[in-house]
Design an enzyme around this catalytic site. Structure first.
Site, PDB file in Angstrom:
ATOM      1  N   LEU A  72      42.291  42.114  47.830  1.00  0.00           N
ATOM      2  CA  LEU A  72      42.843  41.481  49.023  1.00  0.00           C
ATOM      3  C   LEU A  72      42.321  42.240  50.234  1.00  0.00           C
ATOM      4  O   LEU A  72      42.260  43.476  50.224  1.00  0.00           O
ATOM      5  CB  LEU A  72      44.375  41.540  49.017  1.00  0.00           C
ATOM      6  CG  LEU A  72      45.123  40.543  48.128  1.00  0.00           C
ATOM      7  CD1 LEU A  72      46.610  40.880  48.104  1.00  0.00           C
ATOM      8  CD2 LEU A  72      44.910  39.113  48.611  1.00  0.00           C
ATOM      9  N   ASP A  73      41.940  41.522  51.288  1.00  0.00           N
ATOM     10  CA  ASP A  73      41.503  42.180  52.515  1.00  0.00           C
ATOM     11  C   ASP A  73      42.631  43.052  53.057  1.00  0.00           C
ATOM     12  O   ASP A  73      43.812  42.778  52.793  1.00  0.00           O
ATOM     13  CB  ASP A  73      41.126  41.147  53.579  1.00  0.00           C
ATOM     14  CG  ASP A  73      39.898  40.338  53.186  1.00  0.00           C
ATOM     15  OD1 ASP A  73      39.073  40.859  52.413  1.00  0.00           O
ATOM     16  OD2 ASP A  73      39.772  39.191  53.662  1.00  0.00           O
ATOM     17  N   PRO A  74      42.314  44.085  53.846  1.00  0.00           N
ATOM     18  CA  PRO A  74      43.365  44.915  54.441  1.00  0.00           C
ATOM     19  C   PRO A  74      44.415  44.091  55.190  1.00  0.00           C
ATOM     20  O   PRO A  74      45.611  44.374  55.105  1.00  0.00           O
ATOM     21  CB  PRO A  74      42.582  45.826  55.393  1.00  0.00           C
ATOM     22  CG  PRO A  74      41.250  45.972  54.738  1.00  0.00           C
ATOM     23  CD  PRO A  74      40.968  44.617  54.137  1.00  0.00           C
ATOM     24  N   LEU A  75      43.984  43.047  55.919  1.00  0.00           N
ATOM     25  CA  LEU A  75      44.916  42.193  56.654  1.00  0.00           C
ATOM     26  C   LEU A  75      45.916  41.507  55.738  1.00  0.00           C
ATOM     27  O   LEU A  75      47.088  41.307  56.096  1.00  0.00           O
ATOM     28  CB  LEU A  75      44.129  41.121  57.427  1.00  0.00           C
ATOM     29  CG  LEU A  75      44.937  39.965  58.039  1.00  0.00           C
ATOM     30  CD1 LEU A  75      45.680  40.456  59.275  1.00  0.00           C
ATOM     31  CD2 LEU A  75      44.027  38.798  58.400  1.00  0.00           C
ATOM     32  N   ALA A  76      45.488  41.142  54.536  1.00  0.00           N
ATOM     33  CA  ALA A  76      46.297  40.339  53.623  1.00  0.00           C
ATOM     34  C   ALA A  76      47.376  41.160  52.923  1.00  0.00           C
ATOM     35  O   ALA A  76      47.249  42.365  52.731  1.00  0.00           O
ATOM     36  CB  ALA A  76      45.405  39.670  52.590  1.00  0.00           C
TER      37      ALA A  76
END
Length: 330
Positions: A72-76
Protein backbone atom coordinates in the site's frame (compact mmCIF):
# COMPACT_ATOMS: atom_id res chain seq x y z
CA UNK A 1 -7.38 -22.90 17.61
CA UNK A 2 -6.43 -26.36 19.08
CA UNK A 3 -3.85 -26.21 21.86
CA UNK A 4 -1.40 -28.44 19.99
CA UNK A 5 -1.38 -25.89 17.15
CA UNK A 6 -0.52 -23.14 19.65
CA UNK A 7 2.72 -24.84 20.66
CA UNK A 8 4.59 -23.21 17.77
CA UNK A 9 6.43 -22.47 15.71
CA UNK A 10 3.45 -21.55 13.55
CA UNK A 11 3.20 -20.48 9.93
CA UNK A 12 0.32 -18.46 8.62
CA UNK A 13 -1.30 -15.33 7.27
CA UNK A 14 -2.91 -12.42 9.10
CA UNK A 15 -4.13 -8.96 8.22
CA UNK A 16 -2.89 -5.73 9.74
CA UNK A 17 -4.77 -2.43 9.64
CA UNK A 18 -2.11 -0.17 8.11
CA UNK A 19 -2.32 3.52 9.08
CA UNK A 20 -1.76 6.30 6.55
CA UNK A 21 1.82 7.60 6.62
CA UNK A 22 4.39 4.82 7.02
CA UNK A 23 5.49 2.56 4.19
CA UNK A 24 4.25 -1.03 4.04
CA UNK A 25 7.77 -2.43 4.43
CA UNK A 26 8.49 -0.34 7.53
CA UNK A 27 5.44 -1.93 9.15
CA UNK A 28 6.52 -5.43 8.09
CA UNK A 29 9.98 -4.80 9.58
CA UNK A 30 8.43 -3.61 12.84
CA UNK A 31 6.19 -6.69 13.05
CA UNK A 32 9.24 -8.86 12.43
CA UNK A 33 10.91 -7.48 15.55
CA UNK A 34 8.08 -9.04 17.55
CA UNK A 35 7.58 -12.21 15.50
CA UNK A 36 11.30 -13.08 15.48
CA UNK A 37 11.30 -13.09 19.29
CA UNK A 38 8.05 -15.00 19.79
CA UNK A 39 7.83 -18.71 20.72
CA UNK A 40 4.69 -18.82 18.55
CA UNK A 41 6.76 -18.42 15.40
CA UNK A 42 10.38 -19.28 16.30
CA UNK A 43 11.81 -22.57 17.56
CA UNK A 44 12.58 -22.51 21.28
CA UNK A 45 16.17 -23.56 20.61
CA UNK A 46 16.74 -20.44 18.51
CA UNK A 47 15.20 -18.23 21.17
CA UNK A 48 17.35 -19.91 23.82
CA UNK A 49 20.43 -19.20 21.70
CA UNK A 50 19.46 -15.53 21.54
CA UNK A 51 18.88 -15.39 25.29
CA UNK A 52 22.24 -17.05 25.92
CA UNK A 53 24.00 -14.48 23.74
CA UNK A 54 22.82 -11.75 26.12
CA UNK A 55 21.92 -9.38 23.26
CA UNK A 56 18.81 -7.97 24.81
CA UNK A 57 16.42 -6.28 22.43
CA UNK A 58 18.14 -7.70 19.34
CA UNK A 59 16.44 -10.12 16.97
CA UNK A 60 17.73 -12.52 14.37
CA UNK A 61 16.60 -11.46 10.93
CA UNK A 62 16.95 -15.04 9.73
CA UNK A 63 14.94 -16.48 12.61
CA UNK A 64 11.72 -16.48 10.60
CA UNK A 65 10.53 -15.56 7.11
CA UNK A 66 8.04 -12.72 6.82
CA UNK A 67 6.58 -10.72 3.94
CA UNK A 68 3.49 -8.86 2.72
CA UNK A 69 0.94 -9.66 0.02
CA UNK A 70 0.59 -6.35 -1.77
CA UNK A 71 2.12 -2.98 -0.97
CA UNK A 72 0.00 0.00 0.00
CA UNK A 73 1.31 3.49 -0.78
CA UNK A 74 2.30 5.56 2.28
CA UNK A 75 -0.85 7.70 1.75
CA UNK A 76 -3.10 4.63 1.84
CA UNK A 77 -4.45 2.81 4.88
CA UNK A 78 -6.36 -0.41 5.44
CA UNK A 79 -5.75 -4.12 4.93
CA UNK A 80 -2.13 -5.25 4.65
CA UNK A 81 -1.77 -9.05 4.53
CA UNK A 82 1.33 -10.42 6.24
CA UNK A 83 2.71 -13.94 5.84
CA UNK A 84 4.98 -15.68 8.35
CA UNK A 85 7.00 -18.86 7.75
CA UNK A 86 5.31 -21.08 5.15
CA UNK A 87 2.63 -18.41 4.88
CA UNK A 88 5.02 -16.33 2.74
CA UNK A 89 4.59 -18.90 -0.06
CA UNK A 90 0.90 -17.99 -0.29
CA UNK A 91 1.38 -14.21 -0.46
CA UNK A 92 1.41 -14.24 -4.28
CA UNK A 93 -2.24 -15.35 -4.15
CA UNK A 94 -3.13 -11.92 -2.79
CA UNK A 95 -1.67 -10.04 -5.75
CA UNK A 96 -4.38 -11.34 -8.09
CA UNK A 97 -7.30 -11.64 -5.68
CA UNK A 98 -10.34 -9.35 -5.60
CA UNK A 99 -9.83 -6.20 -3.51
CA UNK A 100 -12.13 -3.50 -2.23
CA UNK A 101 -11.26 0.16 -1.81
CA UNK A 102 -12.80 3.40 -0.63
CA UNK A 103 -11.22 6.53 -2.07
CA UNK A 104 -11.82 10.29 -2.06
CA UNK A 105 -11.38 12.22 -5.32
CA UNK A 106 -10.64 15.95 -5.28
CA UNK A 107 -11.46 17.68 -8.57
CA UNK A 108 -9.69 20.64 -10.17
CA UNK A 109 -6.06 19.53 -9.97
CA UNK A 110 -4.00 16.79 -11.59
CA UNK A 111 -0.77 15.60 -9.96
CA UNK A 112 2.18 13.62 -11.25
CA UNK A 113 1.49 10.68 -8.92
CA UNK A 114 -2.32 10.92 -9.31
CA UNK A 115 -2.58 11.49 -5.54
CA UNK A 116 -1.99 14.23 -2.97
CA UNK A 117 1.60 13.10 -2.31
CA UNK A 118 2.69 14.40 -5.72
CA UNK A 119 3.24 17.75 -7.40
CA UNK A 120 0.67 19.81 -9.24
CA UNK A 121 0.73 19.13 -13.00
CA UNK A 122 -2.22 21.24 -14.12
CA UNK A 123 -5.39 22.93 -12.89
CA UNK A 124 -8.76 22.51 -14.59
CA UNK A 125 -12.38 23.69 -14.16
CA UNK A 126 -14.46 21.70 -11.66
CA UNK A 127 -17.57 23.72 -10.74
CA UNK A 128 -19.60 22.28 -13.63
CA UNK A 129 -19.38 18.69 -12.32
CA UNK A 130 -22.56 17.44 -10.63
CA UNK A 131 -23.32 14.36 -8.57
CA UNK A 132 -25.65 13.07 -11.27
CA UNK A 133 -22.94 13.52 -13.89
CA UNK A 134 -20.44 11.53 -11.83
CA UNK A 135 -22.91 8.69 -11.20
CA UNK A 136 -23.72 8.47 -14.91
CA UNK A 137 -20.04 8.56 -15.95
CA UNK A 138 -19.11 5.77 -13.53
CA UNK A 139 -20.91 3.31 -15.81
CA UNK A 140 -18.06 3.71 -18.34
CA UNK A 141 -15.59 2.35 -15.79
CA UNK A 142 -17.43 -0.82 -14.79
CA UNK A 143 -16.72 -4.32 -16.06
CA UNK A 144 -13.59 -5.19 -18.03
CA UNK A 145 -11.73 -2.00 -18.87
CA UNK A 146 -8.29 -1.00 -20.12
CA UNK A 147 -6.04 1.18 -17.99
CA UNK A 148 -2.87 3.07 -18.82
CA UNK A 149 -0.52 3.01 -15.82
CA UNK A 150 0.61 6.45 -14.55
CA UNK A 151 3.63 8.00 -16.29
CA UNK A 152 5.11 8.52 -12.81
CA UNK A 153 5.21 4.84 -11.89
CA UNK A 154 8.01 2.34 -11.31
CA UNK A 155 6.98 0.24 -14.32
CA UNK A 156 9.92 -0.19 -16.64
CA UNK A 157 10.15 0.37 -20.36
CA UNK A 158 13.34 -0.90 -22.02
CA UNK A 159 14.90 -1.27 -18.59
CA UNK A 160 14.17 2.25 -17.31
CA UNK A 161 11.33 3.26 -14.94
CA UNK A 162 8.64 5.40 -16.55
CA UNK A 163 9.16 8.16 -13.98
CA UNK A 164 12.76 8.56 -15.17
CA UNK A 165 11.56 9.31 -18.72
CA UNK A 166 9.12 11.91 -17.35
CA UNK A 167 11.61 13.59 -15.03
CA UNK A 168 14.33 13.85 -17.67
CA UNK A 169 12.07 14.74 -20.60
CA UNK A 170 13.09 11.66 -22.57
CA UNK A 171 10.62 10.61 -25.31
CA UNK A 172 9.04 7.21 -24.65
CA UNK A 173 10.15 4.52 -27.14
CA UNK A 174 6.45 3.57 -27.57
CA UNK A 175 3.09 4.20 -25.89
CA UNK A 176 2.60 2.77 -22.41
CA UNK A 177 0.96 -0.62 -22.75
CA UNK A 178 -2.66 -0.75 -21.61
CA UNK A 179 -3.69 -3.27 -18.97
CA UNK A 180 -6.98 -5.14 -18.86
CA UNK A 181 -8.55 -5.11 -15.42
CA UNK A 182 -12.03 -5.82 -14.09
CA UNK A 183 -14.07 -3.40 -12.02
CA UNK A 184 -16.71 -5.61 -10.40
CA UNK A 185 -18.42 -2.82 -8.47
CA UNK A 186 -18.09 0.96 -8.55
CA UNK A 187 -20.36 3.43 -6.82
CA UNK A 188 -20.50 6.96 -5.48
CA UNK A 189 -21.09 6.61 -1.73
CA UNK A 190 -20.65 10.20 -0.51
CA UNK A 191 -20.87 13.61 -2.16
CA UNK A 192 -18.76 16.06 -0.13
CA UNK A 193 -19.11 19.01 -2.49
CA UNK A 194 -17.02 21.85 -1.02
CA UNK A 195 -17.70 20.81 2.59
CA UNK A 196 -14.27 19.38 3.39
CA UNK A 197 -10.73 20.41 4.37
CA UNK A 198 -8.84 18.96 1.38
CA UNK A 199 -6.66 21.32 -0.64
CA UNK A 200 -4.37 21.02 -3.66
CA UNK A 201 -0.77 19.93 -2.98
CA UNK A 202 1.58 22.85 -2.34
CA UNK A 203 4.39 21.22 -4.32
CA UNK A 204 4.54 22.41 -7.91
CA UNK A 205 6.63 21.62 -10.98
CA UNK A 206 9.33 24.07 -11.94
CA UNK A 207 9.09 25.42 -15.47
CA UNK A 208 11.90 23.07 -16.52
CA UNK A 209 10.20 20.03 -14.97
CA UNK A 210 6.92 20.91 -16.66
CA UNK A 211 8.62 21.25 -20.04
CA UNK A 212 10.35 17.88 -19.55
CA UNK A 213 7.06 16.16 -18.72
CA UNK A 214 5.32 17.80 -21.68
CA UNK A 215 8.07 16.58 -24.00
CA UNK A 216 7.71 13.00 -22.77
CA UNK A 217 3.91 13.00 -23.00
CA UNK A 218 3.86 14.52 -26.49
CA UNK A 219 6.17 11.77 -27.72
CA UNK A 220 3.20 9.38 -27.60
CA UNK A 221 0.26 11.81 -27.94
CA UNK A 222 0.84 15.10 -29.77
CA UNK A 223 -2.50 16.50 -28.54
CA UNK A 224 -1.52 16.26 -24.86
CA UNK A 225 -1.40 19.53 -22.96
CA UNK A 226 -0.62 20.17 -19.30
CA UNK A 227 -1.28 23.90 -19.33
CA UNK A 228 -3.30 25.26 -16.41
CA UNK A 229 -6.95 26.08 -17.02
CA UNK A 230 -7.99 27.32 -13.57
CA UNK A 231 -11.70 27.67 -12.82
CA UNK A 232 -12.44 31.36 -13.35
CA UNK A 233 -16.09 31.21 -12.27
CA UNK A 234 -15.59 30.47 -8.56
CA UNK A 235 -13.80 32.41 -5.79
CA UNK A 236 -10.30 31.04 -5.08
CA UNK A 237 -11.11 30.50 -1.39
CA UNK A 238 -13.90 28.03 -2.18
CA UNK A 239 -12.84 24.40 -1.86
CA UNK A 240 -13.14 22.35 -5.07
CA UNK A 241 -15.63 19.50 -5.28
CA UNK A 242 -14.74 16.20 -3.62
CA UNK A 243 -16.59 12.88 -3.53
CA UNK A 244 -16.06 9.35 -2.21
CA UNK A 245 -16.08 6.17 -4.31
CA UNK A 246 -16.31 2.53 -3.26
CA UNK A 247 -15.03 -0.13 -5.63
CA UNK A 248 -14.38 -3.86 -5.88
CA UNK A 249 -11.66 -4.61 -8.43
CA UNK A 250 -9.42 -7.33 -9.78
CA UNK A 251 -5.73 -7.57 -8.94
CA UNK A 252 -3.50 -5.12 -10.79
CA UNK A 253 -6.09 -2.33 -10.88
CA UNK A 254 -4.77 1.20 -10.37
CA UNK A 255 -7.31 2.99 -8.17
CA UNK A 256 -5.47 6.27 -8.79
CA UNK A 257 -5.86 5.77 -12.55
CA UNK A 258 -9.61 5.27 -12.21
CA UNK A 259 -9.86 8.60 -10.36
CA UNK A 260 -7.55 10.33 -12.86
CA UNK A 261 -9.39 8.99 -15.92
CA UNK A 262 -12.82 9.66 -14.42
CA UNK A 263 -11.91 13.31 -13.80
CA UNK A 264 -10.73 13.65 -17.42
CA UNK A 265 -13.99 12.16 -18.70
CA UNK A 266 -15.88 14.69 -16.57
CA UNK A 267 -14.02 17.52 -18.32
CA UNK A 268 -11.90 18.29 -15.28
CA UNK A 269 -8.80 17.01 -13.51
CA UNK A 270 -8.59 15.13 -10.25
CA UNK A 271 -6.45 13.21 -7.82
CA UNK A 272 -6.78 10.85 -4.84
CA UNK A 273 -6.69 12.45 -1.37
CA UNK A 274 -7.65 9.39 0.71
CA UNK A 275 -7.38 5.70 -0.08
CA UNK A 276 -8.45 2.79 2.11
CA UNK A 277 -8.12 -0.88 1.17
CA UNK A 278 -11.12 -2.37 2.97
CA UNK A 279 -10.69 -5.94 1.73
CA UNK A 280 -8.00 -8.17 0.28
CA UNK A 281 -9.18 -11.72 -0.27
CA UNK A 282 -10.77 -12.97 2.97
CA UNK A 283 -9.09 -10.31 5.10
CA UNK A 284 -11.34 -7.32 5.67
CA UNK A 285 -11.89 -4.29 7.92
CA UNK A 286 -15.53 -5.27 8.41
CA UNK A 287 -16.16 -9.06 8.42
CA UNK A 288 -19.66 -9.75 7.06
CA UNK A 289 -19.56 -13.07 5.26
CA UNK A 290 -18.69 -16.61 6.31
CA UNK A 291 -14.93 -17.09 6.00
CA UNK A 292 -14.10 -13.39 6.42
CA UNK A 293 -11.16 -12.63 8.67
CA UNK A 294 -10.77 -9.48 10.75
CA UNK A 295 -7.45 -7.63 10.86
CA UNK A 296 -5.22 -6.72 13.80
CA UNK A 297 -5.22 -2.96 14.54
CA UNK A 298 -1.76 -1.44 14.12
CA UNK A 299 -2.00 0.04 17.61
CA UNK A 300 -1.67 -3.50 19.02
CA UNK A 301 1.79 -3.90 17.47
CA UNK A 302 2.75 -0.29 18.19
CA UNK A 303 2.00 -0.81 21.87
CA UNK A 304 3.94 -4.10 21.96
CA UNK A 305 6.98 -2.49 20.31
CA UNK A 306 7.06 0.06 23.12
CA UNK A 307 6.38 -2.53 25.84
CA UNK A 308 5.50 -6.16 25.14
CA UNK A 309 3.83 -6.37 28.55
CA UNK A 310 3.21 -9.40 30.75
CA UNK A 311 2.21 -12.87 29.58
CA UNK A 312 -1.11 -14.47 30.56
CA UNK A 313 -1.71 -17.88 32.10
CA UNK A 314 -0.98 -19.57 28.76
CA UNK A 315 2.25 -17.67 28.27
CA UNK A 316 0.79 -15.34 25.61
CA UNK A 317 1.24 -11.60 25.28
CA UNK A 318 -1.59 -9.37 24.09
CA UNK A 319 -0.30 -8.98 20.52
CA UNK A 320 0.22 -12.76 20.21
CA UNK A 321 -3.37 -13.43 21.31
CA UNK A 322 -4.68 -10.89 18.80
CA UNK A 323 -2.73 -12.51 15.96
CA UNK A 324 -3.75 -16.04 17.00
CA UNK A 325 -7.42 -15.03 17.00
CA UNK A 326 -7.26 -13.65 13.47
CA UNK A 327 -4.58 -15.77 11.77
CA UNK A 328 -5.07 -18.33 9.02
CA UNK A 329 -2.67 -21.14 9.92
CA UNK A 330 -0.79 -22.64 6.99
Amino acid sequence: MPKDEQAGPLSGLFGVVKPSGPTSMSLVNDVKKLVANSPLFVEKSKLAQKAKSGKKGKFRRDAVKIGQGGTLDPLADGVLVIGVGKGTKKLSDFLDCVKEYRTTCLLGCETDTYDSEGKQVRLAPWHHVTREQVEKTLEQFKGEIEQIPPIFSALKMDGMPLYEYARKGIPLPRPIEKRKVTVHELELVEWLGSDHSFRFPEKKFTKEEQEALQKTLKSVDSSTSIEDQPDQEVPPEKAPTAFVLRMKVSGGTYVRSIVHDLAHTLGSAGHVVTLTRSRQGAFTLEPKEEGDRACVPWEVFQSALADEGDVDGEGRRRWEKEVLAKMEVV
